[in-house]
Design a protein around this motif. Structure first.
Motif, short mmCIF file in Angstrom:
data_model
loop_
_atom_site.label_atom_id
_atom_site.label_comp_id
_atom_site.label_asym_id
_atom_site.label_seq_id
_atom_site.Cartn_x
_atom_site.Cartn_y
_atom_site.Cartn_z
N LYS A 70 -25.58 -19.30 -16.40
CA LYS A 70 -24.88 -20.18 -17.33
C LYS A 70 -25.19 -21.64 -16.99
O LYS A 70 -25.44 -21.98 -15.84
CB LYS A 70 -23.37 -19.96 -17.26
CG LYS A 70 -22.96 -18.51 -17.56
CD LYS A 70 -21.48 -18.30 -17.37
CE LYS A 70 -21.13 -16.82 -17.45
NZ LYS A 70 -21.52 -16.20 -18.71
N LYS A 71 -25.14 -22.46 -18.01
CA LYS A 71 -25.29 -23.91 -17.83
C LYS A 71 -23.90 -24.53 -17.83
O LYS A 71 -23.04 -24.15 -18.63
CB LYS A 71 -26.11 -24.47 -18.99
CG LYS A 71 -26.23 -25.96 -19.03
CD LYS A 71 -27.35 -26.39 -18.14
CE LYS A 71 -27.55 -27.91 -18.24
NZ LYS A 71 -28.43 -28.36 -17.18
N LEU A 110 -22.04 -20.62 -10.55
CA LEU A 110 -22.43 -21.64 -11.53
C LEU A 110 -23.21 -22.73 -10.82
O LEU A 110 -22.65 -23.74 -10.38
CB LEU A 110 -21.18 -22.19 -12.24
CG LEU A 110 -20.36 -21.14 -13.01
CD1 LEU A 110 -19.03 -21.72 -13.47
CD2 LEU A 110 -21.16 -20.60 -14.19
N GLN A 127 -16.94 -15.61 -18.73
CA GLN A 127 -18.01 -14.62 -18.71
C GLN A 127 -18.80 -14.62 -20.02
O GLN A 127 -20.01 -14.42 -20.02
CB GLN A 127 -17.44 -13.22 -18.45
CG GLN A 127 -16.93 -13.03 -17.04
CD GLN A 127 -16.19 -11.71 -16.85
OE1 GLN A 127 -15.52 -11.25 -17.77
NE2 GLN A 127 -16.30 -11.12 -15.67
N ALA A 175 -19.33 -17.13 -22.03
CA ALA A 175 -19.97 -18.41 -22.34
C ALA A 175 -21.41 -18.46 -21.83
O ALA A 175 -21.72 -17.96 -20.75
CB ALA A 175 -19.17 -19.55 -21.73
N ASP A 176 -22.27 -19.07 -22.64
CA ASP A 176 -23.62 -19.41 -22.18
C ASP A 176 -23.62 -20.80 -21.56
O ASP A 176 -24.37 -21.08 -20.63
CB ASP A 176 -24.59 -19.40 -23.36
CG ASP A 176 -24.67 -18.04 -24.03
OD1 ASP A 176 -24.98 -17.06 -23.34
OD2 ASP A 176 -24.39 -17.95 -25.25
N VAL A 177 -22.79 -21.68 -22.12
CA VAL A 177 -22.65 -23.05 -21.63
C VAL A 177 -21.16 -23.35 -21.47
O VAL A 177 -20.36 -23.01 -22.34
CB VAL A 177 -23.27 -24.07 -22.60
CG1 VAL A 177 -23.10 -25.49 -22.07
CG2 VAL A 177 -24.74 -23.76 -22.85
N ILE A 178 -20.81 -23.97 -20.35
CA ILE A 178 -19.43 -24.40 -20.11
C ILE A 178 -19.44 -25.91 -19.98
O ILE A 178 -20.18 -26.47 -19.16
CB ILE A 178 -18.84 -23.75 -18.84
CG1 ILE A 178 -18.86 -22.22 -18.97
CG2 ILE A 178 -17.41 -24.25 -18.60
CD1 ILE A 178 -18.44 -21.49 -17.69
#
Length: 197
Positions: free
Chosen positions: A131-132, A164, A83, A85-88
């Motif tokens: 999110k990316k 996602l 939650q 994270a902006d990027v995973i």
């Protein structure tokens, strides 16, 4: 920017998918103010979803035993990381035409009804939106676009299910086919990483 890196190889050292994920994170972090959280699922294995875990998850929070609360808290921690994270970035090697048991355990942990997805009259809705995701996919053989690539549909389906939808894949294939194939795979992966938005 908050980057969450998930290393899902069974190996903590010498993993091609982890090496590739490291390169992707370094590319994303260059010249940017970032916080990076790395979770190595080999070094820190997450327990599989078994009967005891299911009982804990389906027991109301105020009725859980201490052991059940502790088990749910393990999943809660992984959900909170996703939650935040902006990027995973996910390192995802192919094992026997699919994802690793380590990645499957992470998927099982972060898929929580009412938290990361919900069912509506129009069907399921993913809640991990905005999110990316970049997935470093490594394989010993050549599978991309062919009938043996059962890994990619699984990844796409699960990630979309939890919201996602902005997903890019970086492929590095042929690592079991000799040094020349490995060199080619790494060079092609470098080009894909350089092209990341």
């Amino acid at each position: 920017m908050n980057i969450l890196q998930i290393n899902s190889s069974a190996r903590s050292t010498g993993s091609e998918s982890t090496r590739l994920a490291d390169e992707i994170v370094a590319r994303l972090a260059a010249g940017t103010d970032v916080t990076i959280v790395r979770r190595d699922l080999a070094a820190q294995p997450h327990p599989v979803l078994d009967e005891a875990a299911l009982q804990a998850l389906f027991t109301p929070a105020d009725q859980r035993t201490a052991a059940q609360a502790a088990r749910v808290a393990l999943d809660d921690a992984l959900i909170a990381q996703a939650q935040a994270a902006d990027v995973i970035v996910i390192g995802a090697p192919m094992y026997n035409f699919g994802i690793t048991v380590q990645l499957k355990s992470w998927f099982d942990a972060i898929a929580r009804a009412g938290v990361t997805f919900r069912y509506t009259a129009a069907g399921p809705e993913g809640l991990l939106k905005g999110k990316k995701v970049i997935v470093a996919v490594t394989r010993g053989g050549l599978h991309k676009g062919g009938p043996t690539d059962t890994q990619l549909p699984h990844l796409r389906t699960f990630l979309s299910f939890v919201g996602l939808d902005d997903v890019q894949f970086v492929f590095s294939e042929g690592h079991g086919m000799g040094p020349d194939a490995v060199a080619r795979a790494r060079a092609e992966a470098q080009q894909q990483i350089a092209a990341l938005a």
